[in-house]
Design an enzyme around this catalytic site. Structure first.
Site, PDB file in Angstrom:
ATOM      1  CG  HIS A 187      59.790  25.719  89.858  1.00 25.58           C
ATOM      2  ND1 HIS A 187      58.988  25.767  88.733  1.00 25.58           N
ATOM      3  CD2 HIS A 187      59.720  26.946  90.424  1.00 25.58           C
ATOM      4  CE1 HIS A 187      58.440  26.962  88.640  1.00 25.58           C
ATOM      5  NE2 HIS A 187      58.866  27.711  89.649  1.00 25.58           N
ATOM      6  CB  CYS A 188      65.224  27.892  88.861  1.00 27.51           C
ATOM      7  SG  CYS A 188      66.353  29.211  89.347  1.00 27.51           S
ATOM      8  N   PRO A 189      63.142  29.399  91.303  1.00 27.63           N
ATOM      9  CG  PRO A 189      63.444  29.998  93.534  1.00 27.63           C
ATOM     10  CD  PRO A 189      63.674  28.886  92.563  1.00 27.63           C
TER      11      PRO A 189
END
Length: 412
Positions: A187-189
């Site tokens: 999951h890429c912020p």
């Protein structure tokens, strides 16, 4: 008359049962007075604690994961809240670099560089800009892919412990998105989105384009950075001089100053506010692009290695543990999704019958189909493919093989 020993034993058992029953009613009466949410949390806590003692598969990893669960929950919650902030930060920083390039550097290039160099800088710079904007937009707006939630007869590998739904291979649960993701990488912020099957290509191309753009700005602006740094240091030394030096006593007698003037006025500085801001902006651009080039470049190289091996970031850890486990039994673990370095890149970009050079232009590919799909269809190994699939069209495979072929051809 003495009581019978058997009678005493029965009496003691009756008293013990009465006490246990009274305690059970007292505890249930207290619990029934508590709110439902508190009772549910208490029951879940007892179940979690009991699972540490009554689970035959319990090890140190399970215990540590259970103890770190509150920290993981807090990190997931903060990441979910600050996702939009990170996206705005990317847009603001990139826009600031573009503003400096167009307002400050472009006029300088047009006035000082030769025509071939002007064509090179304008052409490459705008191509890189288009690649960055396109792939970042697609990576943030494209859904990573979710397993089907409706009931069907498709074979599955396992069941998600949190979603309680069947999930295909290479599918993992994201605590931030609170759902299962097909071929989840992480999951890429900075995208405020998961990187999965349908947007992993856009994520990698964005990282690669941004790294190339930062390296380009860092190398081409090195001399400008050195000149700007020297100019700022020179400006600092000039600012140390005071604007007026009081002259008293002998200075007025010998006629250093005109009559009626008590201070000696120094000339204005040989630079303007615009010059100072221009040099500071050059330093800001070079430091920011150089830092991003190093950090993002390392991430891009790491993902390139994973793509060459046919793995994701999560599968890298899983495959390492599986290889260690099989090595203890004298066996060698082989990744079933590794088709060779070149084929892995072709499958990743979806260019089996085309060259990888076609990826140099912005293109939208929804599903990366591989050549192995056609071989599995011809050899009637549909079940094997289904156990390793991660696409939406799996629901029609069992019923109609021809429809699967048409879908693959239409999406290529």
């Amino acid at each position: 008359m003495r009581p019978c020993p058997t009678f005493l034993l029965v009496l003691l058992r009756w008293v013990r049962l009465r006490m246990c029953a009274r305690r059970w009613r007292y505890s249930n009466g207290n619990n029934s007075r508590l709110p439902l949410c508190v009772r549910q949390r208490w029951a879940y806590l007892k179940l979690m604690v009991n699972s540490l003692y009554y689970n035959s598969l319990t090890n140190s990893d399970v215990v540590m994961d259970s103890l770190m669960e509150p920290i993981f929950w807090m990190v997931d919650l903060l990441t979910r809240w600050f996702g939009a902030v990170f996206v705005c930060l990317v847009v603001i920083l990139t826009s600031s670099i573009l503003l400096i390039a167009y307002v400050g550097l472009l006029p300088l290039i047009l006035n000082t560089y030769s025509p071939p160099w002007i064509v090179w800088h304008i052409g490459y710079g705008h191509w890189n800009l288009i690649m960055i904007v396109f792939h970042y937009y697609k990576a943030t707006k494209t859904a990573p892919g979710y397993p089907p939630t409706v009931k069907n007869d498709i074979p599955f590998v396992s069941v998600c412990k949190k979603c309680i739904i069947p999930k295909p291979a290479r599918t993992h649960h994201c605590g931030i998105c609170n759902t299962c993701i097909l071929k989840m990488d992480h999951h890429c912020p900075w995208l405020n989105n998961c990187v999965g099957h349908f947007n992993q290509r856009y994520f990698f191309c964005f990282c690669l384009s941004m790294t190339l753009g930062c390296v380009y700005c860092s190398i081409s602006g090195r001399n400008l950075f050195l000149d700007a740094y020297s100019a700022i240091e020179r400006f600092k030394h000039m600012d140390l001089d005071k604007s007026g030096v009081p002259v008293t006593g002998m200075g007025q007698l010998i006629g250093i100053l005109p009559p009626g003037q008590s201070t000696y006025q120094t000339p204005p500085p040989p630079y303007t506010f615009r010059d100072k801001m221009f040099h500071k902006s050059i330093i800001y651009m070079w430091v920011l692009t150089s830092t991003v080039a190093v950090a993002l470049g390392g991430l891009t190289i790491w993902h390139a290695v994973l793509i060459s091996r046919g793995e994701t970031s999560i599968e890298r850890h899983i495959n390492n543990k599986e290889a260690e486990r099989m090595a203890k039994h004298g066996k060698v673990y082989k990744n079933p999704f590794n088709y060779g370095r070149l084929n892995n890149w072709k499958v990743f970009f979806g260019v089996e019958k085309r060259r990888l050079v076609t990826c140099l232009s912005p293109s939208s590919v929804k599903i990366c189909c591989s050549v192995q799909i056609f071989n599995l269809i011809k050899s009637n190994q549909i079940t094997f493919y289904l156990s390793h699939t991660h696409a939406h069209y799996v629901t029609v495979v069992v019923r109609n093989k021809t429809l699967l072929i048409n879908i693959i051809i239409s999406l290529r």
